[in-house]
Scaffold this motif. Sequence first.
Motif, PDB file in Angstrom:
ATOM      1  N   SER A 144      -5.542   2.078   2.403  1.00 46.84           N
ATOM      2  CA  SER A 144      -5.940   1.648   2.916  1.00 46.84           C
ATOM      3  C   SER A 144      -7.347   1.596   2.998  1.00 46.84           C
ATOM      4  CB  SER A 144      -5.490   1.595   4.738  1.00 46.84           C
ATOM      5  OG  SER A 144      -6.125   0.491   5.531  1.00 46.84           O
ATOM      6  N   LEU A 145      -7.617   3.118   3.582  1.00 48.11           N
ATOM      7  CA  LEU A 145      -9.724   3.397   3.368  1.00 48.11           C
ATOM      8  C   LEU A 145     -10.625   2.802   2.148  1.00 48.11           C
ATOM      9  CD1 LEU A 145      -8.797   6.736   6.022  1.00 48.11           C
ATOM     10  CD2 LEU A 145      -9.790   4.497   6.256  1.00 48.11           C
ATOM     11  N   GLN A 157       0.802  -1.211   0.078  1.00 41.09           N
ATOM     12  CA  GLN A 157       0.113   0.103  -0.342  1.00 41.09           C
ATOM     13  C   GLN A 157       1.115   1.234  -0.042  1.00 41.09           C
ATOM     14  OE1 GLN A 157      -2.260  -0.601   3.064  1.00 41.09           O
ATOM     15  NE2 GLN A 157      -4.276  -1.666   2.330  1.00 41.09           N
ATOM     16  N   THR A 158       2.092   0.694   0.777  1.00 41.88           N
ATOM     17  CA  THR A 158       3.091   2.285   0.721  1.00 41.88           C
ATOM     18  C   THR A 158       3.485   2.597  -0.499  1.00 41.88           C
ATOM     19  OG1 THR A 158       4.266   1.478   3.324  1.00 41.88           O
ATOM     20  CG2 THR A 158       4.861   3.121   1.721  1.00 41.88           C
ATOM     21  N   ASP A 203      -0.453   8.731   1.124  1.00 40.05           N
ATOM     22  CA  ASP A 203      -0.223   7.915   1.972  1.00 40.05           C
ATOM     23  C   ASP A 203      -1.049   6.684   2.307  1.00 40.05           C
ATOM     24  OD1 ASP A 203      -2.823   8.512   3.397  1.00 40.05           O
ATOM     25  OD2 ASP A 203      -2.445   9.871   4.795  1.00 40.05           O
ATOM     26  N   LYS A 204      -0.269   5.672   2.917  1.00 44.24           N
ATOM     27  CA  LYS A 204      -0.570   4.847   3.225  1.00 44.24           C
ATOM     28  C   LYS A 204      -1.922   4.350   3.864  1.00 44.24           C
ATOM     29  CE  LYS A 204       0.470  -0.064   5.396  1.00 44.24           C
ATOM     30  NZ  LYS A 204       1.371  -0.403   6.382  1.00 44.24           N
ATOM     31  N   THR A 205      -1.966   4.821   4.829  1.00 41.64           N
ATOM     32  CA  THR A 205      -3.167   4.890   4.523  1.00 41.64           C
ATOM     33  C   THR A 205      -5.023   5.274   4.655  1.00 41.64           C
ATOM     34  OG1 THR A 205      -2.572   5.736   7.346  1.00 41.64           O
ATOM     35  CG2 THR A 205      -4.889   6.263   7.640  1.00 41.64           C
ATOM     36  N   TYR A 206      -4.514   6.497   3.188  1.00 45.76           N
ATOM     37  CA  TYR A 206      -4.981   6.777   2.355  1.00 45.76           C
ATOM     38  C   TYR A 206      -5.879   5.900   1.174  1.00 45.76           C
ATOM     39  CZ  TYR A 206      -8.837   9.721  -1.039  1.00 45.76           C
ATOM     40  OH  TYR A 206      -9.851  10.188  -0.677  1.00 45.76           O
TER      41      TYR A 206
END
Length: 388
Positions: A64-65, A49-50, A59-62
């Motif tokens: 993932s979402l 994801q990164t 970013d990785k968090t976005y």
Amino acid sequence: MAVPDYAAPSVTSAAALWRWATPQAERVLESHRLGEILRYHRAVNGISQTTLGAALGYDKTYISLLENGRRTILDLPSLRHIARTLGLPAHALGATDPVDADFAAMLQFGDSTVRLAEIARQSGNATAAVNELWPLVARLEARTADNHLSRAALALLARARVGLGVALGHVLPEERLVTAARWTGAGVSLARHLDDRAFHAFALRMHGNELRKAGLHEPALDRLRRARSIASTLGDKAAAVALLARAAGAANRPALFDETIEEGRRLLDQAPHGALFNAFALHEIQLRGLVATGRTGQAAGLIKNAPEPTQHTTPQWRIIEHITAGRVMLLRGDSGAAEERLRAGLEGAQAHRLPHQLQRVLRASTLLPDLRHRAVLALRDVEAEAAT
């Protein structure tokens, strides 16, 4: 017709070419769910994801979402940016694009273009076939270079490449026939990925035949053997056998030639007849193969029992047979009959703009100066027309 330099397409790695063209990818794209598409992209490319986020500017968090469906993207510029980065048409992500709409319309009518070009070629108008296929192939190749791929587009591109190669094999002179072989080979490179055994066998047959015409005998035999081995119908097998016999004769492989001619004769009563496989075509193939393997006497004996052309006999085959029979007669010392047959072949080759067949007349008419002069003029005329 101005004949451009039909360079073979650039090579693209199989992994990249088929990333979005597998049946699994088709199902993912049909969902139009961004999260599922992003997960699939990461899975087939083996990236985190990164890494995907860095490529997209998120970013990785976005990421993932998005993958979990907890965030969505609706603005068209962002969706088009993602599509470009992933090598997808924008409409796969719900972003309409006039270019994509135009391309989709072209795909809808692309199959008809390929079929009409084949009809034109078999009716003796290979130049028209080239003119029909070249714009289609150029657009499909450009789309492929931009990584805007779909299974339907690649399947159409495979058929168009093979069709263009075969048509070029009729209109190009001998010294440029390798170009036709490259195009049919480019079609084979796609065909082997498609779940279509009949088309794969067809592509191998056409590629093998163009390799034979370009003088690449061993590769030609290899492709035609493979076409025979994967043939799923008697018709496919018979067509491969006929072309394998022709290639065996050209390669001066008498044992293989005799074996495949006999196999072809057995299939005459079993397999459906078509442009490549019928009694008339097999007769011409046998004549030429016997001469190529040093058995001119046997070839001369066969001329007396030549079958009549049928509805499956294309204009090209009639022209080819006239030239082959004329050459056999000339080798046996019957110059009068030879000149008559060679003249018929010359007139047909000139009318249908077939430089390769005119070059065959030139080689055969060394001892017929008037006919040779006519062949020189006809070849110059055809080559001049191709250059304008």
